[in-house]
Design a protein around this motif. Structure first.
Motif, PDB file in Angstrom:
ATOM      1  N   VAL A  85      39.360   8.590 129.186  1.00 58.30           N
ATOM      2  CA  VAL A  85      40.678   8.161 128.639  1.00 58.30           C
ATOM      3  C   VAL A  85      40.324   6.862 127.969  1.00 58.30           C
ATOM      4  O   VAL A  85      39.679   5.920 128.398  1.00 58.30           O
ATOM      5  CB  VAL A  85      41.644   7.883 129.782  1.00 58.30           C
ATOM      6  CG1 VAL A  85      42.943   7.367 129.167  1.00 58.30           C
ATOM      7  CG2 VAL A  85      42.055   9.163 130.528  1.00 58.30           C
ATOM      8  N   PRO A 205      48.240   6.338 127.251  1.00 55.13           N
ATOM      9  CA  PRO A 205      47.614   6.885 128.587  1.00 55.13           C
ATOM     10  C   PRO A 205      48.682   6.474 129.714  1.00 55.13           C
ATOM     11  O   PRO A 205      49.505   5.493 129.654  1.00 55.13           O
ATOM     12  CB  PRO A 205      46.492   6.054 128.748  1.00 55.13           C
ATOM     13  CG  PRO A 205      45.824   5.678 127.291  1.00 55.13           C
ATOM     14  CD  PRO A 205      47.190   5.625 126.539  1.00 55.13           C
ATOM     15  N   GLN A 233      45.912  12.304 128.795  1.00 50.79           N
ATOM     16  CA  GLN A 233      45.571  11.118 129.227  1.00 50.79           C
ATOM     17  C   GLN A 233      45.756  10.264 130.482  1.00 50.79           C
ATOM     18  O   GLN A 233      46.642   9.368 130.619  1.00 50.79           O
ATOM     19  CB  GLN A 233      45.601   9.887 127.967  1.00 50.79           C
ATOM     20  CG  GLN A 233      45.416  10.503 126.732  1.00 50.79           C
ATOM     21  CD  GLN A 233      46.176   9.475 125.578  1.00 50.79           C
ATOM     22  OE1 GLN A 233      45.771   8.635 125.430  1.00 50.79           O
ATOM     23  NE2 GLN A 233      47.336  10.170 125.220  1.00 50.79           N
TER      24      GLN A 233
END
Ligand code: PEP
Ligand code: MN
Length: 337
Positions: A85, A205, A233
């Motif tokens: 990520v 994320p 993510q």
């Protein structure tokens, strides 16, 4: 109900397309995963609608693996490479250890900017701090809300470090996403499925904390909600679970790290602050988590824990945090043991 079709290393695009067409014809939903090594086709549908032997015989197919686990997109079987990520210029899940540090709550502009600089100097790579802090009593400090988000954004400008902060409800996802680099889903919201779907539609994320009483499977299923809504993510965060032990605030389940690494391809971080509730236990558990293979740590740090508006007893002073970082550096210099 589900399966994964592993294509041969040199499978052509036509061959991949042929398998997909066949699966679609049989009513499957397809998730294509093109790894560095090979392409994997995940299929969700009714397995009785296709002949697995027939599928396996198609050109370019190496094998067909039926998946028994209830989670699909997040499973290791579906994607064998680790998910990395990216948060601005940082990576979580690439073998390094990201350090997210800061106070439980953003209490004031001055205090936050000061502690942000202090944790940065000690080696933190991201900042944390809650802007929304509903508490047991509706009369105690509730967080600075949007004002807190603005302070977090200012701290990012000042330090250059990305900021992680919790989003508590669907209504404020858009607002929090405007300021934060990473959205955090709190432990108590792990199974707030509407909220999970909402952050699944955001291009930021998400740190997904483990529910205090969630099994690994329930936790991964929560991640599946986010990923299946369109946001791959996801960063899993172990933060301790409820057990009969009450010396510690929670029991930090470090076995979750290697277990999750087997079950999913998602990065795993650990929060030893909420995981233990006691600042003296934070450093040893942080080091242990790194040895066990985590991709990052989330640590609460406060200039004056005795005066903190929340979670003082588990907060490290900046000096104690610097001590932890020195030991962590030593540990990482030799590679992970
Ligand atoms: C936090 O990290 O600020 C927090 C509230 O933690 P948790 O959701 O794990 O209790
Ligand atoms: Mn806290």
């Amino acid at each position: 109900m589900n399966m994964v079709v592993v294509m041969e290393k040199n499978a052509s695009n036509e061959e991949i397309e042929q398998v997909q067409a066949r699966l679609r014809q049989a009513g499957f939903k397809i998730h294509l995963s093109r790894g560095v090594e090979r392409t994997i086709i995940g299929a969700i549908g009714d397995r009785s609608q296709v002949d697995l032997g027939f599928l396996e015989a198609l050109p370019g197919v190496e094998k067909v693996v039926p998946v028994m686990k209830p989670f699909k997109l997040t499973s290791r079987e579906f994607k064998s490479d680790d998910t990395v990520v990216t948060v601005r210029d940082r990576k979580i899940g690439d073998g390094g250890v990201q350090i997210i540090a800061g106070p439980c709550a953003v209490e004031s502009r001055e205090k936050y900017l000061e502690v942000a600089m202090l944790v940065k100097e000690a080696g933190a790579t991201m900042l944390r701090g809650g802007a929304f802090k509903p508490r047991t009593s509706p009369y105690s400090f509730q967080g600075l809300e949007e004002e807190g988000l603005k302070i977090l954004a200012e701290a990012r400008e000042l330090t250059g470090l990305p900021v992680v902060t919790e989003v508590m409800d669907q209504r404020s996802v858009e607002l929090v996403a405007r300021y934060a680099d990473v959205l955090q889903i709190g432990a108590r919201n792990m199974q707030n499925f509407f909220l999970l779907r909402e952050v699944g539609q955001v291009d930021k994320p998400v740190v997904l904390k483990r529910g205090p009483s969630a099994t690994l499977e329930e936790w991964i299923m929560a991640a599946e909600y986010i990923v299946s809504s369109g946001n791959p993510q996801v960063i899993m965060c172990e933060r301790g679970i409820r057990t009969f032990e009450n010396y510690t605030r929670n029991t930090l389940d470090l076995s979750a790290i290697p277990a999750l690494k087997r079950l999913t391809h998602l990065p795993v971080i650990v929060d030893p602050s909420h995981g233990t509730g006691k600042w003296r236990l934070v450093e040893p558990m942080a080091l242990a988590a790194v040895v066990a293979g985590c991709d990052g740590l989330m640590i609460e740090v406060h200039q004056n824990p005795a005066e903190a508006l929340s979670d003082g007893p588990q907060s490290l002073t900046p000096q104690n945090f610097a001590h932890l970082m020195t030991r962590l550096d030593k540990l990482l210099q030799n590679g992970r043991v």
